[in-house]
Write a protein that holds these residues in place. Structure first.
Motif, PDB file in Angstrom:
ATOM      1  N   GLU A  98      -1.799   5.359  -3.215  1.00  0.00           N
ATOM      2  CA  GLU A  98      -1.466   4.005  -3.618  1.00  0.00           C
ATOM      3  C   GLU A  98      -1.776   3.011  -2.497  1.00  0.00           C
ATOM      4  OE1 GLU A  98       2.749   3.055  -3.880  1.00  0.00           O
ATOM      5  OE2 GLU A  98       2.326   2.078  -5.795  1.00  0.00           O
ATOM      6  N   GLU A  99      -1.405   3.398  -1.265  1.00  0.00           N
ATOM      7  CA  GLU A  99      -1.674   2.523  -0.125  1.00  0.00           C
ATOM      8  C   GLU A  99      -3.160   2.286   0.055  1.00  0.00           C
ATOM      9  OE1 GLU A  99       0.197   4.236   3.267  1.00  0.00           O
ATOM     10  OE2 GLU A  99       2.198   3.576   2.641  1.00  0.00           O
ATOM     11  N   THR A 100      -3.919   3.378  -0.096  1.00  0.00           N
ATOM     12  CA  THR A 100      -5.370   3.264   0.047  1.00  0.00           C
ATOM     13  C   THR A 100      -5.914   2.265  -0.960  1.00  0.00           C
ATOM     14  OG1 THR A 100      -5.380   5.581   0.659  1.00  0.00           O
ATOM     15  CG2 THR A 100      -7.514   4.593   0.163  1.00  0.00           C
ATOM     16  N   ALA A 101      -5.439   2.378  -2.187  1.00  0.00           N
ATOM     17  CA  ALA A 101      -5.932   1.491  -3.232  1.00  0.00           C
ATOM     18  C   ALA A 101      -5.544   0.037  -2.966  1.00  0.00           C
ATOM     19  CB  ALA A 101      -5.408   1.944  -4.594  1.00  0.00           C
ATOM     20  N   ARG A 102      -4.284  -0.179  -2.575  1.00  0.00           N
ATOM     21  CA  ARG A 102      -3.800  -1.549  -2.427  1.00  0.00           C
ATOM     22  C   ARG A 102      -4.325  -2.198  -1.159  1.00  0.00           C
ATOM     23  NH1 ARG A 102      -2.963  -1.605  -7.364  1.00  0.00           N
ATOM     24  NH2 ARG A 102      -1.189  -0.446  -8.198  1.00  0.00           N
TER      25      ARG A 102
END
Ligand SMILES: Nc1ncnc2c1ncn2[C@@H]1O[C@H](COP(=O)(O)OP(=O)(O)O)[C@@H](O)[C@H]1O
Ligand SMILES: [Mg+2]
Lengths: 233, 262
Positions: free
Chosen positions: A182-186
């Motif tokens: 999720e962090e990578t995406a955001r």
């Protein structure tokens, strides 16, 4: 035109006399920077779909556009370059090279890429600062999957494809992995596609694509995705 | 950054070094054996070819029931494909070697074709001399300097012959021991026991019993290779034509016989 477009994609496997329709007129769209979750029962064609998108399999019919280019027209050589420069892949069972340490596994993946990120920095980011010189056999499942994710994102790919990345992990570790994705995406604004059969984690996605019997049965757009921290199952 | 493909290869080898070593040795042996096997045939062909070339071995042997006159030899020599023709004599006789008699093929010593190797002693210089196989000496307890005699044959000027040396002939390349095959005859047991060489002049004949032909360009080719056989076949066809000429004129009959060199 959307960033990724599947248009009436068919995929049949010929098993001797029998034809198996893994994908049947599958169509969907994904926008750049979206976090997408693909849901569906086992055998619905999710893996097949992701393999095609990752350039690891070919279609029997239909078109697949990525960033405006039709990848179904690519020859083997083009597909190699496409995989090398555009795709990061995370497998359910990690697929790390057993003879190489965590750091070396990441270095192996990026040594052919042009605009890759620094392997050590990425391993720090996934929380493996102290484990970079350990071999896969010395790491737990969750740690191995984090190495695999580091390996995928160090290539700085346009697409991060994850096939049941938490399938072999316990609840807590699985959650950590999803948090990382999720962090990578955001933060990195990377387009991330996650296959799962755990419907409970769907609220974290911008878009949920549901598969049934080889075709898309439903697409839900989630205007207000929840953070994985708020989700319990 | 190091190439990590090399790292993983190196560690793989290091962690199973014994297996790696035995596979390496096994494949080296395998390759060695295979190369040996695949090289054996060509190198055998090559060495026989060299031997034949060195001894100016014939390409075609002609045998005639009536023999060959000098005129016949000249006619064959005129053919396009023929390089040289050599008339030669030979006759199977019973040779008295002291205690017993052997069937021996006596061959006229020719300097230019099917050249023999004198392994000890000297060449026969006059009609009273003979060179024989090493095996004949051993089997009959004879030495260089011993005498042998031709039994009941008026085809020779001299029949009491002194052994002056031993000989090896390319015509009998496989006749290493006394029991090897040297061909058949209508004398004695029907089997030729030995061959021996005498001067051509000792034959009491006014014709040649056989003619040896060398074919143009054949020496440069590898014996029994496809190219060689093509050349020799071509020569055979030309010889066959003269044979038919002779037959029509009823002068002489002969059989061109391709004794391909084996
Ligand atoms: N290589 C293959 N050969 C034959 N059939 C296959 C192959 N890969 C997948 N399939 C079939 O295609 C269908 C979809 O498989 P898959 O995409 O792996 O489903 P899932 O949604 O569980 O990932 C299944 O019925 C499967 O048996
Ligand atoms: Mg699957």
């Amino acid at each position: 035109m959307a960033y990724i477009e599947f248009k009436n994609v068919n995929k049949t496997y010929q098993m001797g006399e029998i034809e198996i329709k893994a994908l049947n007129k599958t169509s969907f769209e994904i926008e750049k920077g979206e976090l997408v979750v693909i849901l569906g029962p086992s055998g619905a064609g999710k893996t097949t779909c992701l393999n095609i998108l990752g350039g690891m399999d070919t279609v029997t019919g239909g078109k697949v556009f990525v960033d405006g280019k039709d990848i179904t027209k690519y020859k083997d050589k083009d597909l190699i370059l496409y995989r090398r420069n555009n795709i990061g892949f995370v497998f359910q069972f990690y697929n790390l090279v057993q003879n190489l340490t965590a750091l070396e596994n990441v270095e192996l993946a990026v040594q052919l890429c042009k605009d890759h990120l620094d392997p050590k920095t990425i391993l720090n980011k996934v929380g493996l600062k102290n484990r970079i010189d350990n071999f896969p056999s010395q790491l737990s499942g969750g740690e191995q999957q984090r190495v695999a994710i580091a390996r995928a994102i160090a290539k700085n790919p346009k697409l991060l494809l994850c096939d049941e990345p938490t399938g072999a992990l316990d609840y807590k570790t699985g959650k950590q992995i999803l948090k990382l994705l999720e962090e990578t995406a955001r933060k990195e604004k990377m387009t991330v596609i996650i296959i799962t059969h755990n419907a409970a984690i769907a609220p974290m996605a911008d878009k949920i694509i549901k598969f049934k019997n080889g075709s898309v049965s439903d697409v839900v757009i989630n205007k207000k995705p929840k953070s994985i921290d708020e989700i319990e199952w | 950054m190091k190439n990590r493909i090399n790292t993983t290869c190196f560690r793989e080898i290091k962690s199973s070094f014994k297996r790696f070593l035995s596979l390496l040795v096994m494949s080296m042996l395998g390759v060695g054996v295979f190369v040996g096997i695949s090289m054996a045939a060509p190198s055998m062909m090559k060495s026989i070819d060299e031997y034949y070339d060195d001894s100016n071995y014939y390409d075609v042997k002609l045998i005639s029931t009536l023999g060959f006159s000098d005129e016949n030899i000249e006619d064959i020599k005129k053919l396009d494909s023929v390089k040289e023709v050599y008339g030669s004599n030979s006759k199977d006789v019973l040779l008295n070697t002291g205690e017993n008699e052997s069937v021996v093929k006596l061959i006229g010593l020719n300097e230019d074709i099917n050249m023999v190797e004198i392994t000890s002693g000297t060449k026969p210089k006059n009609n009273g001399e003979i060179v024989v196989e090493e095996a004949l000496l051993k089997k009959n307890n004879l030495k260089i300097g011993s005498y042998v005699s031709i039994v009941n044959d008026d085809g020779f000027k001299k029949t009491k012959l002194k052994i002056v040396g031993t000989v090896k002939s390319p015509l009998y390349i496989n006749a290493a021991s006394s029991s090897s095959d040297r061909g058949n005859t209508n004398l004695g047991t029907g089997k030729i026991n030995y061959y021996a060489y005498i001067p051509n002049d000792n034959f009491n004949l006014d014709y040649y019993t056989e003619a040896y032909v060398t074919v143009k360009g054949a020496k440069e080719k590898l014996t029994n290779s496809e190219n060689y056989n093509k050349l020799v076949d071509n020569a055979l066809n030309e010889i066959e034509d003269i044979k038919n000429d002779y037959k029509n004129k009823d002068i002489m009959k002969f059989i061109p016989k391709l004794i391909t060199r084996f």
